[in-house]
Design an enzyme around this catalytic site. Structure first.
Site, mmCIF file in Angstrom:
data_model
loop_
_atom_site.group_PDB
_atom_site.id
_atom_site.type_symbol
_atom_site.label_atom_id
_atom_site.label_comp_id
_atom_site.label_asym_id
_atom_site.label_seq_id
_atom_site.Cartn_x
_atom_site.Cartn_y
_atom_site.Cartn_z
ATOM 1 N N HIS A 82 -2.382 -7.126 14.663
ATOM 2 C CA HIS A 82 -1.727 -7.949 13.648
ATOM 3 C C HIS A 82 -0.226 -7.765 13.710
ATOM 4 C CE1 HIS A 82 -0.940 -4.527 10.842
ATOM 5 N NE2 HIS A 82 -2.067 -4.042 11.342
ATOM 6 N N ASP A 84 1.702 -8.924 11.074
ATOM 7 C CA ASP A 84 2.234 -8.777 9.717
ATOM 8 C C ASP A 84 2.370 -7.301 9.373
ATOM 9 O OD1 ASP A 84 -0.625 -8.641 9.672
ATOM 10 O OD2 ASP A 84 -0.607 -8.912 7.499
ATOM 11 N N ASP A 115 2.357 0.580 12.875
ATOM 12 C CA ASP A 115 1.258 -0.254 12.366
ATOM 13 C C ASP A 115 1.702 -1.711 12.273
ATOM 14 O OD1 ASP A 115 -1.137 -1.038 11.247
ATOM 15 O OD2 ASP A 115 -0.667 -0.300 9.248
ATOM 16 N N GLU A 148 -3.514 -9.276 8.223
ATOM 17 C CA GLU A 148 -4.311 -8.047 8.133
ATOM 18 C C GLU A 148 -3.908 -7.192 6.949
ATOM 19 O OE1 GLU A 148 -5.875 -4.005 8.937
ATOM 20 O OE2 GLU A 148 -3.808 -4.629 8.566
ATOM 21 N N GLU A 177 -5.061 -0.496 16.135
ATOM 22 C CA GLU A 177 -4.660 0.246 14.945
ATOM 23 C C GLU A 177 -4.264 1.671 15.318
ATOM 24 O OE1 GLU A 177 -4.182 -0.556 11.874
ATOM 25 O OE2 GLU A 177 -4.972 -2.597 11.832
#
Length: 397
Positions: A82, A84, A115, A148, A177
């Site tokens: 992701h 975002d 992240d 996410e 992740e």
């Protein structure tokens, strides 16, 4: 999939480019454009998948997603991630600009460094190396979302639904992740607990405390219900999982007066559950408990539920061992297969294929001064490169 002539991508520079895009969920702000340009240059066919709907931030959101694939042959190894990021918090508390991508003493600072813009960049860089060097049988794909860190309603969940309806086959998926606990590659996530939120409202009748016969107090009723639920042992655990746990997260009456019996009482709870249970099964249990107490007391009890993901486990096998072998060969440590932590988008992908999570050390994710050593980004790229070649080789039909 034939080797191609192109530039090998620097994972640090691509991470920096992505950090400089302030893609605080659900905004994209051009993050997908940066990624799409990199993948197009590597020969990927890129498909933007845009979905709109409630965002959880007070208005509808337009969520940018990307599915990119190179090759048509099997197996298809996918990377999911992701672009975002979570909000920055107190800007004054940052020692470096959260969207500047500054490096100090070999450490790259910025929101999303860990992240998980760093993980995305490392996999893209690893792919660029593989494609420049090897001729590989199979396909590579990317499933990237911009939803996410939010409610996750219009991101990976809907992309997976669309791909499944179209018959797209993905044979295995690595989610980037930050799974490593203390040292890069010390842990992969092969499963996650499910998560169920429940909102409880008990309706009584307001009245004066001196005349309880003229009122109906909902607070003792909600206290009894919560005590019953909290005392219940959900299970003793499940292979690779701890026991499921129910946590009461708030109790609210909202009564500012000392001489009034309130009209209603509210509470919220969350259950993190292992594969012993399903979300529907737990919802049935909660509804039964509330219904029984409603019958005992005569006060109406309403429950609302939202299951954000079911529990899942990717069993040991060719895929898991291939990833573990690759990481151990490059980093010198064999990652522990774990199911700890919260939820991730792997909960949606598992309906398509076996999925696991492998990424950076997560110590600073979501924190002020989120950061990653540049050497760690390069080491993750090395590990990802070996993962790609090993998994594709072992999943050959």
């Amino acid at each position: 999939m034939n080797a191609a002539s192109h530039s090998v991508i620097d994972p640090v520079e691509l991470t920096r480019d992505l950090i400089r895009i302030p893609s605080v969920t659900p905004a994209d702000e051009g993050a997908m454009d940066v990624l799409e340009r990199a993948l197009t240059g590597l020969g990927f066919a890129c498909r933007r998948m845009v979905f709109e709907g409630p965002s959880g931030v007070g208005h509808d959101a337009r969520i940018e997603n990307l599915y990119a694939r190179r090759g048509t042959a099997s197996p298809n190894l996918c990377f999911a991630g992701h672009t975002d990021v979570v909000p920055i918090g107190d800007l004054k508390a940052w020692s470096a600009g959260p969207f500047e991508g500054e490096t100090r003493d070999g450490v790259l600072y910025g929101r999303g460094a860990v992240d998980m813009k760093g993980g995305i960049a490392a996999w893209v860089a690893a792919v660029s190396r593989v494609l420049a060097r090897d001729e590989i049988e199979g396909s590579l794909s990317f499933l990237i979302t911009g939803d996410e860190e939010g409610p996750a309603l219009h991101g990976t969940k809907r992309v997976v639904q669309t791909l499944a309806a179209e018959g797209e086959v993905i044979d295995a998926c690595v989610v980037g992740e930050p799974s490593s606990a203390h040292h890069l590659g010390d842990m992969i996530k092969v499963g996650r607990r499910g998560s169920l939120n429940t909102w409880i409202t008990v309706f009584g009748k307001q009245g004066h405390v001196a005349y309880p016969d003229r009122a109906a107090n909902p607070t003792p009723v909600i206290a009894r219900l919560l005590a019953r639920l909290d005392a219940h042992v959900l299970d003793e655990g499940y292979p690779e999982f701890p026991p499921s746990n129910l946590e009461i997260t708030t109790i609210d009456v909202g009564n500012p007066a000392s001489n009034i019996i309130p009209a209603e009482a509210k509470a919220r709870l969350n259950i993190r559950f292992n594969p012993t249970h399903t979300g529907d099964g737990l919802i049935d249990w909660l509804n039964r408990e509330a219904g029984a107490l409603q019958a005992e007391t005569g006060l109406r009890i309403e429950l609302e539920h939202m299951c954000s993901g079911e529990a899942f486990l990717t069993e040991p096998g060719v895929f898991v061992s291939a990833v573990q072998d690759a990481v151990e060969a490059v980093l010198g440590r064999r990652p522990e297969a774990s199911t700890t932590g919260g939820t991730s988008d792997a909960r949606f992908i598992r309906s398509l294929c076996p999925v696991l999570e492998l990424g950076l050390v997560g110590q600073t994710m979501h924190q002020v001064d989120e950061r990653v050593p540049e050497a760690e980004l390069r080491a993750l790229t090395d590990a990802y490169e070996r993962v790609i070649t090993t998994v594709l080789e072992r999943l050959q039909p």
